[in-house]
Every structure is written in structure tokens, then in C-alpha cells.
Design a protein around this motif. Structure first.
Motif, short mmCIF file in Angstrom:
data_model
loop_
_atom_site.label_atom_id
_atom_site.label_comp_id
_atom_site.label_asym_id
_atom_site.label_seq_id
_atom_site.Cartn_x
_atom_site.Cartn_y
_atom_site.Cartn_z
N CYS A 304 0.79 -1.23 0.12
CA CYS A 304 0.08 -0.14 -0.24
C CYS A 304 0.82 1.42 -0.03
CB CYS A 304 -0.69 0.11 1.22
SG CYS A 304 -2.03 -1.34 1.47
N GLY A 305 0.64 2.40 -0.49
CA GLY A 305 0.88 3.66 -0.55
C GLY A 305 2.33 3.42 -1.14
N SER A 306 3.34 4.23 -0.08
CA SER A 306 4.68 4.45 -0.40
C SER A 306 5.32 3.07 -0.69
CB SER A 306 5.49 5.18 0.53
OG SER A 306 5.12 6.40 0.77
N ALA A 307 4.79 2.17 0.06
CA ALA A 307 5.53 0.87 -0.10
C ALA A 307 5.37 0.21 -1.38
CB ALA A 307 4.98 -0.02 0.91
N SER A 352 6.11 -3.81 3.54
CA SER A 352 5.23 -3.11 4.56
C SER A 352 6.47 -2.38 5.53
CB SER A 352 4.16 -3.98 4.94
OG SER A 352 3.76 -3.28 6.31
N GLN A 353 6.38 -1.25 5.86
CA GLN A 353 7.21 -0.57 7.01
C GLN A 353 6.77 -1.35 8.38
OE1 GLN A 353 8.55 1.18 10.14
NE2 GLN A 353 6.46 1.95 9.72
N SER A 354 5.51 -1.32 8.42
CA SER A 354 4.85 -1.41 10.12
C SER A 354 4.84 -2.98 10.00
CB SER A 354 3.69 -0.86 10.07
OG SER A 354 2.71 -1.24 9.20
N THR A 357 0.12 -3.53 8.27
CA THR A 357 -1.15 -2.86 7.27
C THR A 357 -2.19 -3.93 7.13
OG1 THR A 357 0.42 -1.25 6.54
CG2 THR A 357 -1.51 -1.69 5.15
N VAL A 403 4.69 10.39 10.11
CA VAL A 403 3.61 9.60 9.15
C VAL A 403 4.11 9.30 7.96
CG1 VAL A 403 1.30 9.75 8.44
CG2 VAL A 403 1.68 10.16 11.02
N ALA A 404 4.69 10.36 7.33
CA ALA A 404 5.21 10.19 5.89
C ALA A 404 6.45 9.24 6.06
CB ALA A 404 5.35 11.56 5.18
N THR A 405 6.49 8.33 5.13
CA THR A 405 7.78 7.51 5.36
C THR A 405 8.89 7.99 4.43
OG1 THR A 405 8.62 5.37 4.89
CG2 THR A 405 6.75 5.95 3.27
N LEU A 487 2.87 11.77 -3.78
CA LEU A 487 2.35 11.37 -2.53
C LEU A 487 2.91 12.32 -1.45
CD1 LEU A 487 0.08 9.72 -0.97
CD2 LEU A 487 2.10 7.90 -0.75
N LYS A 488 4.26 12.34 -1.21
CA LYS A 488 4.85 13.11 -0.33
C LYS A 488 4.35 14.45 -0.25
CE LYS A 488 6.28 10.66 1.72
NZ LYS A 488 6.36 9.10 1.55
N GLU A 491 0.56 14.45 0.80
CA GLU A 491 -0.07 14.04 2.14
C GLU A 491 0.53 14.91 3.12
OE1 GLU A 491 1.57 10.30 3.42
OE2 GLU A 491 3.43 10.42 2.44
C1 F6R Z 1 3.05 7.49 2.91
C2 F6R Z 1 3.11 6.24 3.98
C3 F6R Z 1 1.96 5.36 3.35
C4 F6R Z 1 2.61 3.84 3.85
C5 F6R Z 1 1.30 3.02 3.79
C6 F6R Z 1 1.69 1.64 4.01
O1 F6R Z 1 4.01 8.44 3.48
O2 F6R Z 1 3.77 6.23 4.82
O3 F6R Z 1 1.40 5.38 2.16
O4 F6R Z 1 3.35 3.55 2.84
O5 F6R Z 1 0.29 3.13 4.62
O6 F6R Z 1 2.14 1.16 5.30
P1 F6R Z 1 3.17 -0.02 5.72
O7 F6R Z 1 4.45 0.37 4.86
O8 F6R Z 1 3.34 0.26 7.01
O9 F6R Z 1 2.44 -1.16 5.17
#
Ligand code: F6R
Length: 611
Positions: A304-307, A352-354, A357, A403-405, A487-488, A491
Motif C-alpha cells: 500500500c501507499g509508498s511501499a 510493509s514498513q509497519s 497494514t 507519518v510520511a515514510t 504522494l509526499k 499528504e
Molecule cells: C506514505 C506512507 C504510507 C505507507 C502505507 C503502507 O508516506 O507512509 O503510504 O507507505 O500506509 O504502510 P506500511 O509500509 O506500514 O505497510
């Protein structure tokens, strides 16, 4: 989403909870609340707005005495942000008091049933329904928390993590989890429950990662775990290696800027984690043998998103180097598609960072159900995605708070490059990888060189502080970077921006271009340079203000670009890692110039654990 914290021990709970919640606030920041038990009495304080509003109201915790408590920062799902809907929520006689992260899907049905049994509801939240269900079973089972929780877990559908105080057990904190993270931290004579280890790092590094459908009971320094039937569970303590300092701002105005500056280290550490001493790629720690890589016929990258944007870069690089077909899928779409998935020979790479998700986790489970091997590129150790994937490639970006990766995205790119190189090598398509690896290892230094020029970007941002719209254009890998840059910008600065594949502009979007509109072109792919340059000229002739990110020597737009940012030369496969840096800075400085809270943009949360 939603920050959750529980404490029991011999220190005053409220200041510890406020301190920890400050580190969790990025998970949600529309309201906050605490409940602290002091003997038989439990005091609850909550407030709409940032944590600071609550903290001021209770004088930093001084007005709430007691050594056992729970605290919450909210990202609203059911019910608008308000004092009433803020957590904790309680049963009518305050016998059960709880905080929650997640969504209860069958809350209407449960609410109806509870109403029939005489319960009334004061908030608009699904959490209150769960609290009252737990209360019902608690009373039916003569005040037994464990059986009340196991019965409630059998009834509640959805994803949740609850941390609960039972008024008649004033030194205990209870927690349950399903599909949302919950971690129990073991201190000396004290213990913690949290949704994210960064909240407790200053107190302990010894943790239990609760599995799905597990229950924790904390009493002073004692942690007991149970399964969903109430049977005791034994588990190994894990040691968290993250640096506590990493969750502090360290002299920067915002976490985002600090994390932008930590990118060289994040990329370097991630690359080195997968290199042998002789400099060759080693993916054995993620159990990816060359034989396994040779068998891969189709890759799905899901995120999702940046990932997802990192995955789009990965797609171009893997297809080009390793010649394996790749589909990049938004997890929220993938999970509901009826794809004819290929089990044998199929690899699902989940980014995914976290690692929490909700959509990404569900998509990964679907891929597994279809027999695909799953490889997770994840930053948070012990997260749900990391634990459920067949193989894990940990990015070493450290805790990411803004919040913004930024740094996690850069580390994800590095992981994709290493995979692409090893896939190509294993399949006999890359006889000598040393040139590529040397380029890869030079990226951190080049990232730092770009950061030395950040002042130039700040000036552009100031110029566009009052703008309404912007476009980001590119082709191939540059298009993937355009998506991330756009996106950066939107957002965190709330300036509306769109990314467009440069060749698509004339199929519709170009009609939006007006005099003075900021159009950012990314032109790092030599093979496509002339094509994108002519697309840039097309928007220029319709009045756009052109910013280009390119390499020295690319002179076609010399006369026409209003601002040029040169990135250092690199192998074109890795150009995204450099081109994204000025775009991150642009988004950041615009947000600062527009007076926006950079680290906590409105409506967003760092870890998206709801669908
Ligand atoms: C944008 C951002 C989000 C995450 C997205 C996925 O700056 O951080 O778009 O990339 O919510 O989150 P993770 O990587 O944690 O699955």
C-alpha cells in the motif's frame, strides 16, 4: 492506528503513560485518554485534540495518582473525534474500562443484543459495545477476567487489540489481540502492554510479541499469557535491538527531516545485511536459496501507499535484470480480486514498513491460501506480516516515527535491488554482479551529497507555498518516483498533486495545466530522456513552471526548465534512490512553508490497521 499503552508496577502510572503515548501519537492524534487505578477507585481523563491538551489538563499526570493504568491516542473509526468518543470507554458501573485499536465488524448485532439485556450506550464507538460485552460475561462469570475475555473473543468479529482494567483487580492490566499488534514488555517489578515497542524502549527491551487470539495478564513485574480458551501459554522473551534514541528528534525540527537524514544509514545497513564479506549477495538468512529463486516464474508485489511505490520501482528493476514477469498490486485491490493465481512457481513479495497494514496482511494471507510462497520486506521485527510470511527480508531503517515514510521507503528500494540482483544471478542472467553492487554501495554517500543541497529545494518550496496544484511526470522508474514524490507532497503539505506517466499527459490530464503551475519532471532514465523531455516541453508551452530532476549532461531542457536539480550519476536501475530525495525535501519544505504539522498530517495515521 490508535496508540495503546498499559502499565503496572511501582511507579506512578500517569506520567509513564503520557510519555509513552507521546511516542505513539503518530498512530492517531484526534483525541487521547488515560485511566489509572488507585486502590478501589479508577480515574479516567480524556480530551479531544492532541495529547498535549490532555497532558495540560492533568498537569503532566500529577493529578492522577496510582501505579496501574492504561492510555490511548485515537484515530477515529466509529464516531467523530470528541471527549465522549475518546478512549478509555467503560461499563456503566466502571467495573470494566478499556482502550481499543481496530474495528468490530458485528458491533450492531452485539449492541442490539446488549440493549435487550438492559445495557445503554453513551458513545458512538464500537469499542463501548465490546466493553459492555466483556462486562456482561465478567458479571455472569463472577468477576473472572480471563473467562470474560475468552467468551468475548469468541463473539467479537473484526480486528482488535484491547487493553483492559478491571476495577476489582486494581493492580492488573489485561490485553487481547486479533490481527492488531500487541506487545508485552517485561521490566523490573513492572510491565507494559503496547501497540509499538518505541513507547517502552526507554524502560525495557525484553518483550513478548503476542500471537493472534492470545491474552496477556500483567501484574507488577509478572506477565502471564493465555490462549483463546484460557490455557496458559509459554513463550520466549525477545530482545529489541532498536536504539531508544532513534525514537527522539535529535535536534531536528521534525521527525520527518531527521528520518530524511537517516536514509543513507538505512540504505547502507539494509544492503550490508545481505552482503557476504567477499561482497556477494547472501539471502540465506531469509532462506532464499538460488535454487528457490530459479524456480520463480511469476512475481506479485503487494503493498500500500509508498511501499507500493517502492514495489513499482522493484517491478521495473526485477523485470529488467532477472527477466521474471512482475505484477505490482495494491493490497486493498489484490485481496478482493479473483486472480488465477499461480501457486507453483509463484512468489508474492509483500512490502510493509509497519508489518501491520491490514490490507497487506490480508492480501498476503490470500496469496498463501493460493499456495504462493510469500516473502515479506518488513521494517518492524515481530510484526504480524513478518511472522506470517514464509520468508522475511528485514529492512534496517530503525523506528520510523513521521507519518510520511522516507527512510523505510529508501530501505525497501535497497531490498528490492538486492533481490533483483540475486534473482538475475541465480538464473544465469548476470555473470558479474560486482559493478552493480559497487554502485549500490555508493548510494548512501550520494544520498548525503544530495542532502547537502537541500537549501535550494527550500527556496523552490517557498515560491510555491500558496500554490493549489502540481504534477509529477516521468517514465518507467521515473514514473514510480513521480508517484512517490506526488504522494509526499500532497499528504504532508495538502497541496493537491498528481503523478502522471509522462506519455499519458496528452490523453487527458494536460487540460489541467495552467500558467505558473508547478510541474516536476523526473528524467533519470537515459533511454527515455528525450521522450520525457518533449513531454515537459508540451506542458511548458501551456504555461507550466518546470522543475526537473536529472543528471548533469542532460541539456535538452537547459533553456526551458525553471529549476534543475542534478542528482549524482548512478546505474539507472538505482536512480529512484537518488531522485526521490529532492522530492521528499520538496514535500517537507512546502509543508513547513504552509504551516502544516509535518509529522502528523490531518486524517492520517502511521500504521493502518483497519481496512
Ligand atoms: C506514505 C506512507 C504510507 C505507507 C502505507 C503502507 O508516506 O507512509 O503510504 O507507505 O500506509 O504502510 P506500511 O509500509 O506500514 O505497510
Amino acid at each position: 492506528m490508535c496508540g495503546i499503552l498499559g502499565y503496572t508496577g511501582n511507579r506512578q502510572a500517569a506520567p509513564i503513560l503520557l510519555d509513552g503515548l507521546a511516542k505513539l501519537e503518530y498512530r492517531g492524534y484526534d483525541s487521547a485518554g488515560l485511566a489509572v487505578a488507585d486502590g478501589e477507585e479508577v480515574r479516567i481523563e480524556k480530551a479531544k485534540g492532541r495529547l498535549s491538551v490532555l497532558s495540560e489538563r492533568i498537569e503532566g499526570g500529577k493529578t492522577l495518582a496510582g501505579t496501574c493504568g492504561i492510555g490511548h491516542t485515537r484515530w477515529a473509526t466509529h464516531g467523530e473525534p470528541s471527549d465522549t468518543n475518546a478512549h478509555p470507554l467503560w461499563s456503566d458501573d466502571k467495573a470494566v474500562i478499556a482502550i481499543h485499536n481496530g474495528i468490530i465488524e458485528n458491533y450492531r448485532e452485539l449492541k442490539e443484543e446488549l440493549t435487550g439485556k438492559g445495557y445503554s450506550f453513551y458513545s458512538q464507538t464500537d469499542t463501548e459495545v465490546a466493553v459492555k460485552l466483556i462486562d456482561l460475561y465478567y458479571k455472569e462469570d463472577n468477576g473472572n477476567p480471563l473467562s470474560a475475555l475468552t467468551r468475548a473473543m469468541r463473539r467479537i468479529r473484526g480486528s482488535y487489540c484491547f487493553v483492559i482494567l478491571f476495577r476489582d483487580h486494581p493492580d492488573e492490566v489485561w490485553g487481547v489481540r486479533k490481527d492488531n499488534p500487541l506487545i508485552a514488555g517485561q521490566g523490573k517489578g513492572e510491565s507494559f502492554l503496547t501497540s509499538d515497542v518505541s513507547a517502552i524502549l526507554q524502560d525495557t527491551r525484553q518483550v513478548y510479541y503476542l500471537d493472534n487470539m492470545q491474552i496477556a495478564r500483567l501484574r507488577g513485574g509478572e506477565i502471564r499469557l493465555f490462549d483463546q480458551d484460557g490455557n496458559p501459554v509459554t513463550k520466549e522473551l525477545s530482545e529489541v535491538t532498536w536504539d531508544a534514541q532513534a525514537a527522539e528528534k535529535g535536534g531536528f525540527d521534525h521527525f520527518m527531516m531527521k528520518e530524511i537524514h537517516e536514509q543513507a544509514k538505512a540504505v547502507r545497513d539494509t544492503i550490508h545485511s545481505a552482503l557476504r564479506e567477499d561482497g556477494t549477495v547472501d539471502l540465506s538468512s531469509m532462506k532464499l536459496t538460488d535454487e528457490a529463486l530459479r524456480k520463480v516464474e511469476q512475481i506479485y508485489i503487494i503493498a500500500c501507499g509508498s511501499a507500493y511505490h517502492a514495489g513499482v520501482v522493484g517491478q521495473y528493476v526485477i523485470e529488467d535484470l532477472a527477466k521474471v514477469p512482475v505484477r505490482v498490486e495494491l493490497a486493498s485491490e489484490f485481496r478482493y480480486r479473483t486472480l488465477p493465481l499461480k501457486g507453483e512457481g509463484g512468489l508474492a513479495i509483500v512490502i510493509s514498513q509497519s508489518g501491520e497494514t491490514a490490507d497487506t496482511l490480508a492480501a498476503m494471507r490470500l496469496a498463501r491460501e493460493h499456495g504462493l510462497r510469500t516473502l515479506a520486506i518488513v521494517n518492524v521485527v515481530g510484526s504480524s506480516i513478518a511472522r506470517e510470511a514464509d520468508n522475511v527480508f528485514y529492512t534496517l531503517a530503525g523506528p520510523e516515527i513521521a507519518v510520511a515514510t522516507t527512510k523505510a521507503y529508501s530501505a525497501q528500494l535497497a531490498a528490492c535491488y538486492l533481490l533483483a540482483i540475486q534473482l538475475a544471478k541465480a538464473r544465469g542472467l548476470l555473470l558479474d554482479e560486482s559493478g552493480l553492487l559497487a554502485e549500490l554501495q555508493a548510494l548512501p554517500r550520494k544520498i548525503d551529497d544530495i542532502l547537502d543541497e537541500k537549501e535550494r529545494i527550500r527556496q523552490v518550496a517557498e515560491r510555491f507555498a500558496q500554490a493549489n496544484d502540481a504534477f509529477f511526470l516521468g517514465r518507467n522508474i521515473d514514473y514510480a518516483v513521480a508517484m512517490e514524490g506526488s504522494l509526499k507532497m500532497k499528504e504532508i503539505s495538502y497541496l493537491h498533486s498528481e503523478a502522471c506517466a509522462a506519455g499519458e499527459m496528452k490523453h487527458g490530464p494536460i487540460s489541467l495545466v495552467e500558467k505558473g503551475m508547478l510541474v516536476v519532471g523526473i528524467l533519470t532514465q537515459e533511454a527515455l530522456y528525450k521522450k520525457t523531455a518533449s513531454n515537459m516541453l508540451e506542458v511548458k508551452s501551456r504555461g507550466a513552471w518546470l522543475m526537473q530532476v536529472t543528471h548533469r549532461g542532460n541539456d535538452l531542457l537547459k533553456e526551458d526548465a525553471d529549476f534543475t536539480f542534478y542528482i549524482p550519476p548512478t546505474d539507472p536501475h538505482f536512480a529512484a534512490s537518488l531522485a526521490v530525495i529532492p522530492l521528499q525535501l520538496l514535500g517537507y519544505y512546502l509543508a513547513v512553508a504552509r504551516g502544516v504539522d509535518v509529522d502528523k498530517p490531518r486524517n492520517l495515521a502511521k500504521s493502518v490497521t483497519v481496512e
